[in-house]
Scaffold this motif. Structure first.
Motif, short mmCIF file in Angstrom:
data_model
loop_
_atom_site.label_atom_id
_atom_site.label_comp_id
_atom_site.label_asym_id
_atom_site.label_seq_id
_atom_site.Cartn_x
_atom_site.Cartn_y
_atom_site.Cartn_z
N VAL A 94 0.88 -1.18 0.00
CA VAL A 94 0.00 0.00 0.00
C VAL A 94 0.91 1.22 0.00
CG1 VAL A 94 -1.86 1.23 1.17
CG2 VAL A 94 -1.72 -1.28 1.36
N ASN A 95 0.88 1.98 -1.09
CA ASN A 95 1.81 3.10 -1.24
C ASN A 95 1.32 4.29 -0.41
OD1 ASN A 95 3.58 5.04 -1.98
ND2 ASN A 95 3.47 4.62 -4.18
N THR A 96 1.99 4.53 0.71
CA THR A 96 1.57 5.62 1.60
C THR A 96 2.54 6.81 1.56
OG1 THR A 96 2.59 4.37 3.41
CG2 THR A 96 0.20 4.19 3.19
N VAL A 97 3.42 6.84 0.55
CA VAL A 97 4.22 8.07 0.37
C VAL A 97 3.23 9.18 0.03
CG1 VAL A 97 5.98 9.22 -1.04
CG2 VAL A 97 6.23 6.79 -0.49
N CYS A 98 3.31 10.30 0.77
CA CYS A 98 2.26 11.32 0.61
C CYS A 98 2.43 12.11 -0.69
CB CYS A 98 2.23 12.24 1.82
SG CYS A 98 3.58 13.41 1.90
N GLN A 99 1.32 12.67 -1.15
CA GLN A 99 1.33 13.39 -2.43
C GLN A 99 2.29 14.59 -2.42
OE1 GLN A 99 -0.38 12.05 -5.07
NE2 GLN A 99 0.88 13.48 -6.23
N PRO A 100 2.32 15.41 -1.33
CA PRO A 100 3.28 16.52 -1.35
C PRO A 100 4.73 16.05 -1.51
CG PRO A 100 1.63 16.92 0.33
CD PRO A 100 1.39 15.52 -0.18
N THR A 101 5.08 14.91 -0.90
CA THR A 101 6.44 14.38 -1.07
C THR A 101 6.67 13.97 -2.51
OG1 THR A 101 6.59 13.62 1.22
CG2 THR A 101 8.00 12.49 -0.36
N ARG A 102 5.69 13.27 -3.09
CA ARG A 102 5.85 12.86 -4.50
C ARG A 102 5.96 14.08 -5.42
NH1 ARG A 102 1.57 7.96 -5.39
NH2 ARG A 102 1.25 7.58 -3.18
N ASP A 103 5.10 15.08 -5.15
CA ASP A 103 5.11 16.28 -6.01
C ASP A 103 6.46 16.98 -5.97
OD1 ASP A 103 2.46 15.91 -6.67
OD2 ASP A 103 1.70 17.37 -5.21
N ARG A 104 7.05 17.08 -4.76
CA ARG A 104 8.33 17.78 -4.64
C ARG A 104 9.46 17.00 -5.32
NH1 ARG A 104 4.85 19.50 -1.76
NH2 ARG A 104 4.76 21.45 -0.62
N GLN A 105 9.38 15.67 -5.24
CA GLN A 105 10.41 14.86 -5.89
C GLN A 105 10.30 14.97 -7.42
OE1 GLN A 105 9.96 10.98 -4.14
NE2 GLN A 105 10.68 11.68 -2.15
N GLN A 106 9.05 14.94 -7.91
CA GLN A 106 8.84 15.06 -9.36
C GLN A 106 9.27 16.45 -9.84
OE1 GLN A 106 7.85 12.63 -11.63
NE2 GLN A 106 8.52 14.25 -13.02
N ALA A 107 8.90 17.47 -9.05
CA ALA A 107 9.25 18.85 -9.44
C ALA A 107 10.76 19.02 -9.49
CB ALA A 107 8.63 19.84 -8.45
N MET A 108 11.47 18.33 -8.59
CA MET A 108 12.94 18.41 -8.60
C MET A 108 13.49 17.80 -9.90
SD MET A 108 15.89 18.95 -7.65
CE MET A 108 16.23 19.35 -5.97
N GLU A 109 12.92 16.69 -10.32
CA GLU A 109 13.37 16.07 -11.58
C GLU A 109 13.16 17.04 -12.75
OE1 GLU A 109 12.05 12.12 -12.44
OE2 GLU A 109 12.32 11.48 -10.35
N ASP A 110 11.98 17.68 -12.76
CA ASP A 110 11.67 18.63 -13.85
C ASP A 110 12.65 19.80 -13.83
OD1 ASP A 110 9.56 16.96 -14.32
OD2 ASP A 110 8.05 18.25 -13.39
N LEU A 111 12.97 20.26 -12.60
CA LEU A 111 13.88 21.41 -12.46
C LEU A 111 15.26 21.07 -13.01
CD1 LEU A 111 13.40 24.16 -11.07
CD2 LEU A 111 14.42 23.23 -9.01
N CYS A 112 15.71 19.86 -12.70
CA CYS A 112 17.05 19.45 -13.14
C CYS A 112 17.14 19.32 -14.66
CB CYS A 112 17.44 18.12 -12.49
SG CYS A 112 18.01 18.34 -10.82
N ARG A 113 15.99 19.09 -15.30
CA ARG A 113 16.02 18.98 -16.77
C ARG A 113 16.33 20.33 -17.41
NH1 ARG A 113 12.73 14.35 -16.50
NH2 ARG A 113 10.87 15.47 -15.88
N LYS A 114 15.94 21.45 -16.74
CA LYS A 114 16.15 22.74 -17.39
C LYS A 114 17.23 23.61 -16.73
CE LYS A 114 11.91 24.40 -15.20
NZ LYS A 114 10.50 24.62 -15.42
#
Ligand code: SF4
Length: 292
Positions: free
Chosen positions: A187-207
């Motif tokens: 049961v994936n209980t990693v919270c959405q704000p944590t996921r969002d910040r990790q994804q946003a970091m990946e996007d940031l590193c692309r540019k």
């Protein structure tokens, strides 16, 4: 030099709500926060200046008279009951997403699964989970999987809400591989704000060629953002406050990303952006919405 803010950064709604609750408490009778509310020296200093004290959730009854506060990352149900039986007033700021992790683990145990929690054994949230289910096996590294007994038929896994998604998925896959004869439920209980910040970091590193991560040095999720940025090859600068930034450090930077851990105040991020703007007259802030 262009300055890019991450799409999601900084304090999550759970920590903001906890801080709001604390600021609304009548402090004259004394307020003790049970655990570290946020891993941020700026906020800690403000709270200490307000006369707020710190205690341990497990030391039931060991607080001055007045009010005790459970932090956003919760306590075990046993601990909650214990404090409610004292004469102290209790304010519970447990985040709903942490409560969801507790209920998920409870459901797995009731359904006969051996409970496994992916997370840090000493973190207050994991202590809360294992406080109610002492039989739970805590896994942070692949070597911790050795503690799961051979021959187990059903394994039920949840995660500490703030763990990196990739680490969690890697460990779940490893458990499923090693115990291929068992029924493994995750049961994936990693919270959405944590996921969002990790994804946003990946996007940031692309540019961006350079990334500034703002947050406490003792903040786990800030450190994870730093590691994540470095792993993607970005020149990464970790600061707690804007005074730690120096213009020369950005001499070769064209696109600078800014992000912050979940314990960092919006005001601190704004000050960092203002400082970076001051380093160059040609800078432009491409995403100026200071809310996550
Ligand atoms: S990090 Fe996630 S689980 Fe923790 S307080 Fe924030 S929203 Fe809630």
């Amino acid at each position: 030099m262009n300055i890019h803010l991450a799409e999601h950064f900084g304090m999550c709604f759970g920590v903001k709500a906890a801080l709001r609750s604390i600021n609304e408490i009548e402090t004259s009778g004394g307020v003790t926060v049970l655990g570290e509310l946020v891993h941020n020296p700026v906020v800690q200093k403000q709270l200490v200046e307000q006369g707020i004290k710190y205690g341990s959730p497990e030391k039931i009854g060991e607080a001055e008279s007045g009010t005790v506060v459970f932090t956003a990352h919760g306590v075990s149900d046993n601990t909650r009951r214990g404090w409610s039986e004292t004469s102290l007033q209790v304010v519970d700021t447990t985040c709903p997403l942490v409560k969801k992790a507790h209920r998920s683990l409870e459901c797995l145990v009731l359904a006969g699964y051996l409970p496994v929690v992916i997370g840090q054994r000493d973190h207050v949230e994991v202590r809360g989970l294992t406080g109610d289910f002492p039989e739970a096996i805590v896994v942070l590294e692949a070597s911790d999987i050795d503690a799961i007994p051979e021959g187990v038929e059903k394994i039920g896994i949840i995660s500490q809400t703030t763990q990196p998604v990739k680490r969690v998925q890697g460990l779940v896959d490893e458990i499923a591989k090693r115990f291929h004869g068992a029924e493994v439920r995750f049961v994936n209980t990693v919270c959405q704000p944590t996921r969002d910040r990790q994804q946003a970091m990946e996007d940031l590193c692309r540019k961006c060629d350079t990334v500034v991560v703002v947050g406490g040095r003792n903040s786990n999720n800030t450190k994870q953002l730093v590691e994540s940025s470095r792993a993607r090859g970005c020149d990464t600068i970790h600061v707690v406050e804007p005074g730690e930034l120096f213009k020369d450090r950005f001499a070769n930077s064209r696109n600078v990303g800014v992000t912050a851990g979940t314990s960092t105040l919006d005001e601190t991020v704004e000050e960092v952006v203002e400082t970076l703007r001051g380093f160059t007259v040609s800078s432009s802030v491409l995403a100026t919405e200071l809310s996550s």
